[in-house]
Design an enzyme around this catalytic site. Sequence first.
Site, PDB file in Angstrom:
ATOM      1  CD  GLN A   1      -9.260  -4.191  -6.166  1.00  0.00           C
ATOM      2  OE1 GLN A   1     -10.085  -4.675  -5.409  1.00  0.00           O
ATOM      3  NE2 GLN A   1      -8.163  -3.611  -5.728  1.00  0.00           N
TER       4      GLN A   1
ATOM      5  CD  GLN B   1     -14.043  -4.751  -1.431  1.00  0.00           C
ATOM      6  OE1 GLN B   1     -14.222  -3.588  -1.745  1.00  0.00           O
ATOM      7  NE2 GLN B   1     -12.853  -5.317  -1.561  1.00  0.00           N
TER       8      GLN B   1
ATOM      9  CG  HIS C   1      -1.892  -1.017   1.387  1.00  0.00           C
ATOM     10  ND1 HIS C   1      -1.849  -1.953   2.399  1.00  0.00           N
ATOM     11  CD2 HIS C   1      -2.997  -1.305   0.658  1.00  0.00           C
ATOM     12  CE1 HIS C   1      -2.878  -2.764   2.288  1.00  0.00           C
ATOM     13  NE2 HIS C   1      -3.588  -2.402   1.236  1.00  0.00           N
TER      14      HIS C   1
ATOM     15  CE  LYS D   1      -2.337  -9.901  -2.865  1.00  0.00           C
ATOM     16  NZ  LYS D   1      -3.771  -9.761  -2.619  1.00  0.00           N
TER      17      LYS D   1
HETATM   18  O1  PAF Z   1      -8.009  -3.508  -2.919  1.00  0.00           O
HETATM   19  C1  PAF Z   1      -8.706  -3.086  -1.974  1.00  0.00           C
HETATM   20  O2  PAF Z   1      -8.209  -2.859  -0.880  1.00  0.00           O
HETATM   21  C2  PAF Z   1     -10.184  -2.864  -2.171  1.00  0.00           C
HETATM   22  O3  PAF Z   1     -10.745  -3.839  -2.973  1.00  0.00           O
HETATM   23  C3  PAF Z   1     -10.537  -1.448  -2.671  1.00  0.00           C
HETATM   24  C4  PAF Z   1      -9.983  -1.185  -4.072  1.00  0.00           C
HETATM   25  C5  PAF Z   1      -9.987  -0.407  -1.721  1.00  0.00           C
HETATM   26  C6  PAF Z   1     -12.062  -1.285  -2.758  1.00  0.00           C
HETATM   27  O4  PAF Z   1     -12.656  -1.491  -1.514  1.00  0.00           O
END
Ligand code: PAF
Length: 289
Positions: A156, A61, A37, A152
Amino acid sequence: MRTLRTIPELRALLSEARADGSDIGLVPTMGYLHDGHTSLVRRAAAECDQVVTTIFVNPLQFAPGEDLDAYPRDPAGDAEKASAAGTTVLFCPEPDEMYPTGADDVLTVVTVGLLGQAMEGESRPTHFAGVCTVVAKLFNIVGPCRAYFGEKDYQQLASIRRMAADLSFPVEVVGCPTLREPDGLAMSSRNAYLSERERSVAPVLHEALIRGARLILGGETDASAVRAEMARAVRSAPLGELDYVAVADPDTLQPVERCDPGSRLFGAIRFGRARLIDNIAAGEATDAG
Ligand code: PAF
């Protein structure tokens, strides 16, 4: 670093910043920040005047029975790490700020068709609608920006990129390389679930992807042979339970029958309550050692 919890506060601060000529970088996260991150935050800080890092464990999610309640959280540690990496605005909304009618009663969702149905979508059929919906909300709240996501979570990233293009969001989606531990394990907040023994064998997923990639670089074009090799490698390790391995087109994410160095290799494995995912481009295996 300013910490904000409401949408109007964030919008007001960003419109002032834009009036002063600042451009905005956005790093959406669910917190429990690790070096993966903070590498996104550092890249955003190098490329943008203001960096908005968001921390929101998005209920939409997670399917019933998944790890929403257990998802690791560390608000104080996150604030320190986000600030040290160059975040100027930390946005930490409560669930009712993001979903005023309740996360169970959201009627408008964003889906990305086949992109959300392959691989992860097979075991998590509502996951990408949840991800794309919250990211669409963040794009609308933050406005024109560059938004940074890790490779990773490649499915997404591909889904968000496609959503931004299809819905004309004024957002440049920037994909950033996966950060790995020295033994190759992809960094993930969910690594925190691994026991010591599980952690010691968890790099097997990355090793399996590299074996698959090396087969392709050695001239193998039959994707089923590559999948079989990757599955064998994963199954050779104790404790883990293979969820899937796949060889797919890097843009459509659909499985391929004939593969080449442009193909992308994906896998998911369960260790107890931890479900780990990883992926590499077949061409990466030369660098991966
Ligand atoms: O990758 C993540 O941490 C989550 O899927 C995100 C993109 C912040 C959406 O909640």
